[in-house]
Structures are given as structure tokens and as C-alpha cells.
Design an enzyme around this catalytic site. Structure first.
Site, short mmCIF file in Angstrom:
data_model
loop_
_atom_site.label_atom_id
_atom_site.label_comp_id
_atom_site.label_asym_id
_atom_site.label_seq_id
_atom_site.Cartn_x
_atom_site.Cartn_y
_atom_site.Cartn_z
N GLY A 105 39.02 -17.30 19.02
CA GLY A 105 37.74 -17.53 19.69
C GLY A 105 37.19 -16.30 20.37
CB THR A 106 34.01 -15.28 21.34
OG1 THR A 106 33.37 -16.56 21.33
CG2 THR A 106 34.00 -14.72 19.93
CB VAL A 107 36.52 -13.97 26.20
CG1 VAL A 107 36.57 -14.16 27.71
CG2 VAL A 107 37.86 -14.37 25.57
CE LYS A 128 41.51 -17.90 23.56
NZ LYS A 128 42.99 -17.78 23.67
CG ASP A 132 49.25 -12.39 20.45
OD1 ASP A 132 49.60 -11.41 19.74
OD2 ASP A 132 48.08 -12.81 20.49
N GLY A 175 34.82 -10.20 24.97
CA GLY A 175 36.01 -10.03 24.16
C GLY A 175 36.11 -11.08 23.07
CB SER A 176 36.36 -11.52 19.87
OG SER A 176 36.60 -10.23 19.35
#
Length: 378
Positions: free
Chosen positions: A82-84, A99, A207, A77-78
Site C-alpha cells: 500500500g501507500t502512506v 497506510k 522485513d 511513502g509506499s
């Protein structure tokens, strides 16, 4: 022919100028190094106070090895900052989600600090558990920040609601039933009630959206990504608005409360709005950003105009073909759930339903589900 004295004079002047320029360059280089060192020291002084609650930190090298060098094969994921990655920690034989913050992105450090600060003192079964963090330097000498979470094997709610948009390899094997969706809605409402009412200082997630709701083995929902969260008695309003405008709100168009876009005050009512839109999406199968919507015609107005007589026309067709028995009042159940979504997403913050009331209403709808199903079996 110039006199020898003039030549020597010019030579002395030239050498002096050259030495002066070299000296100035040296001073500039030293100043830049000092400023860079000071900034790094400031960051490293701030971070331990926030990360001190972790009993055990993890190194950059360990995370690099656990993700096969942050390989795209392990990318799951992203997000805005950042990215996971999926990672296996050999020492504990445990699969986790890592993350990795993009430290070049404006607001990434604030996001890292906000997430640590928000999650360090709260515990709830429907929160993704933050296991530890990494505050280090990578092999190129750059600042490196990462958060390590429990791994959720069933991915995000987003991929379950919109399977046709997912890559074939990550598509769920089936669709969510009506009961499963109600349970997920209760899970998310329960954790928001906890954040808004039960914490020592109320916390606004800021969020909430399907990609930030993760599902475990039993399809129990866990809310994640507190990078924009704010503890309401402590936050810096101006900093939050700047952060939203630079990165946060762009990734959540359609879910962010309308008052936030106009610089309105952050509150738990903003989360209620996002939850309302989440409910409407869960039971209609349509994103608030779908191309069919525009101007005054929104997901909310579409559903509001259809209730109650045309509720089945706006419901996700996958629900109607999955898990409903003859005699079950599908229209009544869906109408009540969608009414909760509409009540949460009212334009005026003061008119929105509170999460305690929402939890009670959703549990009541679930009990109606079981009662109707038992009656249909007789």
C-alpha cells in the site's frame, strides 16, 4: 411450404430454449452475488476480532477528508501492500500517517491482519505506535483497509543514509553524525530484543530495512511496517512462505535472511541477519543492492575483507567529515560497530549474534565514544 404445426413447434422450442438460458443466467448471477456477499461477510467477521482492541475506529470519509482525497501532495511513502499519506485529523488537531492497503494486491488483507495482530498487545518506545484502523467500504463499494500511525516528522532512515537519491524537497538538511548513527542502531536493536525476548510470544519482524525505520523530532528511531511479522508460536509457515514469494521478499532483496529464500524456518535469527545488513549499510553508506556488488562480492564480503586495517576505506565518507574530533579513535569505533554487523549477518542462523548481546555491545561502543571525546577535549 411447411405445415403450420411445424412452425408452432419450432416457435415453442425456441421460446423454451430462450427462457432456459435466461433462467440459467439468473441462477449464475444470484450465485455470484451470494459468493461475493459471503466473502465480504467472512472478511468482516474476521476483522472485528482483530480490531476489537481499538477504542475508537475511524471512517473512510474521515480519512478521505484528512488526506484531501488521498492526494499525491500528501503521499509520503509506499510499500509492498500500500501507500502512506500524511493526514490531519481536525477533531483531534493531530497529524498522523495513514497506510492505505492496496486490496487488489495478493496478500494485502493478510498483511493488514498481521500488522494489527502483532502490534495490538506490544508497547515499546522504539515502535511506531498504531493509533487506530479503518475497516470499511469506499465510495465505489470496494473493500477499504487502512492503518493509522503516529507521524514521524524526520522521515525514514533510508532518506538520511542516501540523501542524493531523494527528491530535493525531501532531502534532509544535513547528514547523520557517527553518534546519531550509533544511537539509531541501539534503538533498533533494543526493539528487536524486546520483540524476540520480552514479549509473551516472540515476534519476528521479517522485513527490517532502512525504509522501515522512522525517525521522530529527536532522531529517535522507531521500527515500523509489521505487515510480514509473525508471532512465532502461532504463525502458519506455509502461508508465510507464500506471502513472501508473492510480495514481501521482492521488496527486501539484500536484507532478507538467505534461509528464507530457500523456504527455511522463520526465526528471530532472520531479523538478526537483516539488522546486521542494516548496520553495515548505516556505517558504510552503501546499499546491499548497489550495482558494484555481484556474485561472491557483496556488501558483507567487502567490509569483512577491509577490517581492520582498511576500515576507513569502506566507511561512509559523510561520517568522517561530520562530528569527529582530533584524537577520536574513529577507526577503532567503526571497526567495532561493523564487526557487530558482520556477527549478526553470518550465513548460518545459529552463528548469528543474539539481540541482547548486540544491545550490550553497541552501548559499550557508545560509552567508548563519549570517553574518547572527553579525552580529546582535555
Amino acid at each position: 411450404m411447411q405445415p403450420a404445426g411445424n412452425s408452432r413447434k419450432k416457435l415453442v422450442i425456441g421460446v423454451s430454449i430462450g427462457i432456459s438460458l435466461l433462467f440459467l443466467c439468473f441462477i449464475a448471477s444470484v450465485s455470484l452475488c451470494w459468493l461475493k456477499s459471503r466473502n465480504k461477510k467472512k472478511i468482516n467477521e474476521e476483522t472485528p476480532s482483530t480490531l476489537g482492541f481499538f477504542h475508537e475506529m475511524i471512517s473512510y470519509g474521515d480519512l478521505r477528508n484528512a488526506t484531501d482525497g488521498f492526494s499525491s501532495i500528501n503521499l509520503i511513502g509506499s510499500g509492498s501492500f500500500g501507500t502512506v499519506f500524511k493526514a490531519l485529523l481536525p477533531a483531534k488537531n493531530k497529524v498522523v500517517a495513514v497506510k492505505v492497503l492496496n486490496m487488489q494486491r495478493r496478500g494485502a488483507m493478510k498483511s493488514f491482519m498481521a500488522e494489527c495482530e502483532s502490534l495490538k498487545d506490544i508497547r515499546h518506545r522504539n515502535l511506531v505506535k498504531l493509533l487506530t484502523a479503518c475497516s470499511s467500504i469506499d465510495f465505489q463499494g470496494n473493500e477499504f483497509r487502512a492503518l493509522i500511525y503516529e507521524y514521524m516528522p524526520n522521515g525514514s532512515l533510508d532518506m538520511w543514509l542516501h540523501p542524493n537519491e531523494m527528491e530535493k524537497i525531501s532531502r534532509p538538511s544535513r547528514t547523520l553524525t557517527l553518534l546519531e548513527r550509533i544511537n539509531i542502531a541501539i534503538d533498533v536493536a533494543s526493539v528487536l530484543e524486546y520483540l524476540h525476548v520480552s514479549c509473551h510470544d516472540a515476534i519476528a519482524h521479517c522485513d527490517l530495512k532502512p525504509s522501515n525505520v522512522l525517525l521522530d523530532d529527536d532522531l529517535t528511531a522507531h521500527v515500523s511496517d509489521f505487515g510480514l511479522a509473525r508471532i512465532l508460536l502461532k504463525f502458519d509457515q506455509e502461508t508465510f512462505i507464500n506471502q513472501l514469494s508473492s510480495a514481501g521478499v521482492r521488496g527486501s532483496i539484500g536484507y532478507a535472511a538467505p534461509e528464507y529464500a530457500m523456504g527455511g524456518k522463520i526465526s528471530v535469527h532472520g531479523d538478526a541477519y537483516s539488522f546486521g545488513i542494516l548496520i553495515l549499510e548505516m556505517f558504510s553508506g552503501k546499499r546491499p543492492t548497489d550495482e558494484m556488488f555481484g556474485g561472491d562480492f557483496t556488501l558483507r564480503s567487502c567490509i569483512r575483507s577491509a577490517l581492520p586495517e582498511q576500515v576507513l576505506d569502506v566507511a561512509d565518507e559523510l561520517i568522517l567529515h561530520n562530528g569527529l574530533r582530533i584524537g577520536f579513535p574513529a577507526a577503532e569505533c567503526l571497526t567495532k560497530v561493523l564487526e557487530v554487523g558482520l556477527g549478526c549477518s553470518e550465513e548460518s542462523p545459529g552463528n548469528r549474534l543474539g539481540m541482547s548481546e548486540v544491545v550490550k555491545e553497541l552501548i559499550s561502543i557508545k560509552e567508548m565514544f563519549f570517553k574518547a571525546r572527553r579525552g580529546a577535549r582535555r
